[in-house]
Design a protein around this motif. Structure first.
Motif, PDB file in Angstrom:
ATOM      1  N   THR A 151      32.028  46.857  23.855  1.00  0.00           N
ATOM      2  CA  THR A 151      32.530  45.574  24.348  1.00  0.00           C
ATOM      3  C   THR A 151      33.483  45.793  25.515  1.00  0.00           C
ATOM      4  OG1 THR A 151      32.322  44.456  22.199  1.00  0.00           O
ATOM      5  CG2 THR A 151      33.913  43.545  23.760  1.00  0.00           C
ATOM      6  N   PHE A 152      34.411  46.719  25.353  1.00  0.00           N
ATOM      7  CA  PHE A 152      35.380  47.024  26.408  1.00  0.00           C
ATOM      8  C   PHE A 152      34.663  47.497  27.670  1.00  0.00           C
ATOM      9  CE2 PHE A 152      38.486  49.870  28.498  1.00  0.00           C
ATOM     10  CZ  PHE A 152      39.520  48.977  28.676  1.00  0.00           C
ATOM     11  N   ALA A 153      33.681  48.395  27.480  1.00  0.00           N
ATOM     12  CA  ALA A 153      32.935  48.915  28.635  1.00  0.00           C
ATOM     13  C   ALA A 153      32.146  47.811  29.327  1.00  0.00           C
ATOM     14  CB  ALA A 153      31.993  50.032  28.180  1.00  0.00           C
ATOM     15  N   GLY A 154      31.601  46.867  28.543  1.00  0.00           N
ATOM     16  CA  GLY A 154      30.834  45.773  29.126  1.00  0.00           C
ATOM     17  C   GLY A 154      31.698  44.727  29.802  1.00  0.00           C
ATOM     18  N   CYS A 155      32.934  44.588  29.348  1.00  0.00           N
ATOM     19  CA  CYS A 155      33.840  43.591  29.930  1.00  0.00           C
ATOM     20  C   CYS A 155      34.368  44.020  31.297  1.00  0.00           C
ATOM     21  CB  CYS A 155      35.032  43.350  28.996  1.00  0.00           C
ATOM     22  SG  CYS A 155      34.633  42.443  27.489  1.00  0.00           S
ATOM     23  N   ILE A 156      34.571  45.314  31.478  1.00  0.00           N
ATOM     24  CA  ILE A 156      35.201  45.806  32.712  1.00  0.00           C
ATOM     25  C   ILE A 156      34.436  45.391  33.971  1.00  0.00           C
ATOM     26  CG2 ILE A 156      35.752  47.890  34.033  1.00  0.00           C
ATOM     27  CD1 ILE A 156      36.603  49.191  31.395  1.00  0.00           C
ATOM     28  N   PRO A 157      33.121  45.624  34.063  1.00  0.00           N
ATOM     29  CA  PRO A 157      32.422  45.225  35.300  1.00  0.00           C
ATOM     30  C   PRO A 157      32.492  43.726  35.570  1.00  0.00           C
ATOM     31  CG  PRO A 157      31.062  46.701  33.972  1.00  0.00           C
ATOM     32  CD  PRO A 157      32.220  46.287  33.111  1.00  0.00           C
ATOM     33  N   TRP A 158      32.367  42.925  34.506  1.00  0.00           N
ATOM     34  CA  TRP A 158      32.361  41.461  34.672  1.00  0.00           C
ATOM     35  C   TRP A 158      33.715  40.960  35.155  1.00  0.00           C
ATOM     36  CZ3 TRP A 158      28.840  37.584  34.609  1.00  0.00           C
ATOM     37  CH2 TRP A 158      29.313  36.283  34.445  1.00  0.00           C
ATOM     38  N   THR A 159      34.771  41.319  34.459  1.00  0.00           N
ATOM     39  CA  THR A 159      36.092  40.778  34.785  1.00  0.00           C
ATOM     40  C   THR A 159      36.601  41.284  36.128  1.00  0.00           C
ATOM     41  OG1 THR A 159      37.107  42.533  33.448  1.00  0.00           O
ATOM     42  CG2 THR A 159      36.761  40.424  32.380  1.00  0.00           C
ATOM     43  N   PHE A 160      36.422  42.571  36.399  1.00  0.00           N
ATOM     44  CA  PHE A 160      36.929  43.112  37.659  1.00  0.00           C
ATOM     45  C   PHE A 160      36.097  42.629  38.847  1.00  0.00           C
ATOM     46  CE2 PHE A 160      39.480  45.795  35.020  1.00  0.00           C
ATOM     47  CZ  PHE A 160      40.576  46.146  35.804  1.00  0.00           C
ATOM     48  N   ALA A 161      34.787  42.481  38.652  1.00  0.00           N
ATOM     49  CA  ALA A 161      33.953  41.977  39.746  1.00  0.00           C
ATOM     50  C   ALA A 161      34.366  40.563  40.124  1.00  0.00           C
ATOM     51  CB  ALA A 161      32.477  42.011  39.342  1.00  0.00           C
ATOM     52  N   LEU A 162      34.599  39.721  39.132  1.00  0.00           N
ATOM     53  CA  LEU A 162      35.024  38.353  39.412  1.00  0.00           C
ATOM     54  C   LEU A 162      36.419  38.317  40.032  1.00  0.00           C
ATOM     55  CD1 LEU A 162      33.784  36.441  36.218  1.00  0.00           C
ATOM     56  CD2 LEU A 162      32.812  36.357  38.527  1.00  0.00           C
ATOM     57  N   ALA A 163      37.322  39.151  39.517  1.00  0.00           N
ATOM     58  CA  ALA A 163      38.684  39.169  40.046  1.00  0.00           C
ATOM     59  C   ALA A 163      38.691  39.588  41.516  1.00  0.00           C
ATOM     60  CB  ALA A 163      39.559  40.117  39.224  1.00  0.00           C
ATOM     61  N   PHE A 164      37.956  40.641  41.863  1.00  0.00           N
ATOM     62  CA  PHE A 164      37.933  41.103  43.256  1.00  0.00           C
ATOM     63  C   PHE A 164      37.161  40.142  44.159  1.00  0.00           C
ATOM     64  CE2 PHE A 164      39.428  45.125  41.527  1.00  0.00           C
ATOM     65  CZ  PHE A 164      40.285  45.554  42.535  1.00  0.00           C
ATOM     66  N   ALA A 165      36.150  39.463  43.584  1.00  0.00           N
ATOM     67  CA  ALA A 165      35.445  38.444  44.369  1.00  0.00           C
ATOM     68  C   ALA A 165      36.391  37.307  44.711  1.00  0.00           C
ATOM     69  CB  ALA A 165      34.238  37.919  43.586  1.00  0.00           C
ATOM     70  N   GLY A 166      37.161  36.865  43.715  1.00  0.00           N
ATOM     71  CA  GLY A 166      38.138  35.809  43.964  1.00  0.00           C
ATOM     72  C   GLY A 166      39.190  36.237  44.969  1.00  0.00           C
ATOM     73  N   TYR A 167      39.627  37.481  44.861  1.00  0.00           N
ATOM     74  CA  TYR A 167      40.621  38.024  45.804  1.00  0.00           C
ATOM     75  C   TYR A 167      40.082  38.037  47.229  1.00  0.00           C
ATOM     76  CZ  TYR A 167      43.507  41.503  48.199  1.00  0.00           C
ATOM     77  OH  TYR A 167      44.302  42.154  49.109  1.00  0.00           O
ATOM     78  N   GLY A 168      38.831  38.465  47.373  1.00  0.00           N
ATOM     79  CA  GLY A 168      38.246  38.550  48.700  1.00  0.00           C
ATOM     80  C   GLY A 168      37.976  37.194  49.322  1.00  0.00           C
ATOM     81  N   LEU A 169      37.613  36.241  48.503  1.00  0.00           N
ATOM     82  CA  LEU A 169      37.261  34.911  49.010  1.00  0.00           C
ATOM     83  C   LEU A 169      38.467  33.999  49.198  1.00  0.00           C
ATOM     84  CD1 LEU A 169      34.047  34.322  46.911  1.00  0.00           C
ATOM     85  CD2 LEU A 169      34.166  34.600  49.396  1.00  0.00           C
ATOM     86  N   GLY A 170      39.520  34.236  48.434  1.00  0.00           N
ATOM     87  CA  GLY A 170      40.716  33.400  48.567  1.00  0.00           C
ATOM     88  C   GLY A 170      40.424  31.943  48.284  1.00  0.00           C
ATOM     89  N   SER A 171      40.647  31.086  49.250  1.00  0.00           N
ATOM     90  CA  SER A 171      40.474  29.644  49.057  1.00  0.00           C
ATOM     91  C   SER A 171      39.012  29.256  48.829  1.00  0.00           C
ATOM     92  CB  SER A 171      41.013  28.886  50.273  1.00  0.00           C
ATOM     93  OG  SER A 171      40.315  29.266  51.447  1.00  0.00           O
ATOM     94  N   GLN A 172      38.085  30.174  49.103  1.00  0.00           N
ATOM     95  CA  GLN A 172      36.658  29.897  48.915  1.00  0.00           C
ATOM     96  C   GLN A 172      36.143  30.409  47.566  1.00  0.00           C
ATOM     97  OE1 GLN A 172      34.999  28.063  51.244  1.00  0.00           O
ATOM     98  NE2 GLN A 172      37.033  27.923  52.200  1.00  0.00           N
ATOM     99  N   TRP A 173      37.051  30.703  46.632  1.00  0.00           N
ATOM    100  CA  TRP A 173      36.651  31.294  45.355  1.00  0.00           C
ATOM    101  C   TRP A 173      35.672  30.411  44.580  1.00  0.00           C
ATOM    102  CZ3 TRP A 173      37.501  28.786  40.726  1.00  0.00           C
ATOM    103  CH2 TRP A 173      38.380  27.715  40.738  1.00  0.00           C
TER     104      TRP A 173
END
Length: 226
Positions: A151-173
């Protein structure tokens, strides 16, 4: 659907809000992790944060990912525990009303023994399914240690991918969340279709067995008359 209360809560409480929202999502409460993690990541973008009223302190995108991952893990423990302690008794008591029998659980348990690690890992990467995969893992008594690791291993790609996507997009998240929404709907419809197919199959099987028993009983009575 208006999820503004999620974004407001994250602005007010930061990492704690992200953690608790992801706990709830992973405990089978339908709170979209896409909104939580994308907006949490966006709050690490200094330009986006400066545009918000009150200009809250920017978050750290790595800590956003960590908070989301740990929240998902804790929430999955809750769902696993519900399945472990309540799943079998509920199936034994109420399963017949939805044509679910003990032998179905036994078969699923055997399947989880062979493929459970992959099911949990991959399930955490799929919208909709990731929210509920912990329940059957608990019902089938999947080893808690293995369950937690995958579960932990499966959560890491999902949560970090979304977090960095939001970071990169900023107001366009929100653009990512809007693109992911149709995928979630399609997967949800597929899950419902499979469940409906299974239910229809069980009904037809029961009808066939009932007809065969009635036919056998009639033949037996006829032979006794002769």
């Amino acid at each position: 659907m208006d999820w503004s209360w999620i974004t407001t809560t994250i602005v007010d409480y930061g990492y704690l809000a992200i953690f608790l929202l992801m706990v709830a999502e992973s405990a089978c409460i339908p709170i979209p992790s896409e909104v939580t993690m994308l907006f949490g990541g966006a709050l690490a973008n200094a330009t986006f944060v400066a545009s918000l009223s009150g200009s809250p302190e920017p978050l750290n995108v790595v800590l956003v990912g960590v908070a989301g991952t740990l929240g998902n893990l804790v929430g999955s423990w809750i769902a696993w525990s519900v399945g472990y302690w309540g799943g079998r008794p509920m199936i034994e008591r109420f399963g017949r009303f939805v044509l679910l029998r003990q032998h179905h659980v036994d078969k699923t348990e055997l399947w989880f023994e062979k493929h459970g690690e992959a099911a949990v890992f991959v399930g955490r990467l799929l919208p909709v399914i990731r929210t509920f995969i912990s329940l059957p893992a608990g019902v089938t008594r999947m080893n808690f240690g293995k369950f937690s690791i995958y579960t932990f291993a499966g959560c890491i790609p999902w949560t970090f991918a979304l977090a960095f996507a939001g970071y990169g997009l900023g107001s366009q998240w929100e653009s990512v969340e809007e693109n992911l929404r149709p995928v979630s709907i399609v997967i949800g419809l597929i899950v419902l279709a499979v469940a409906g197919w299974w239910l229809i199959r069980q009904v037809r099987r029961r009808q066939t067995v009932t007809a065969q028993l009635a036919e056998a009983s009639g033949a037996s009575e006829a032979s006794e008359v002769e």
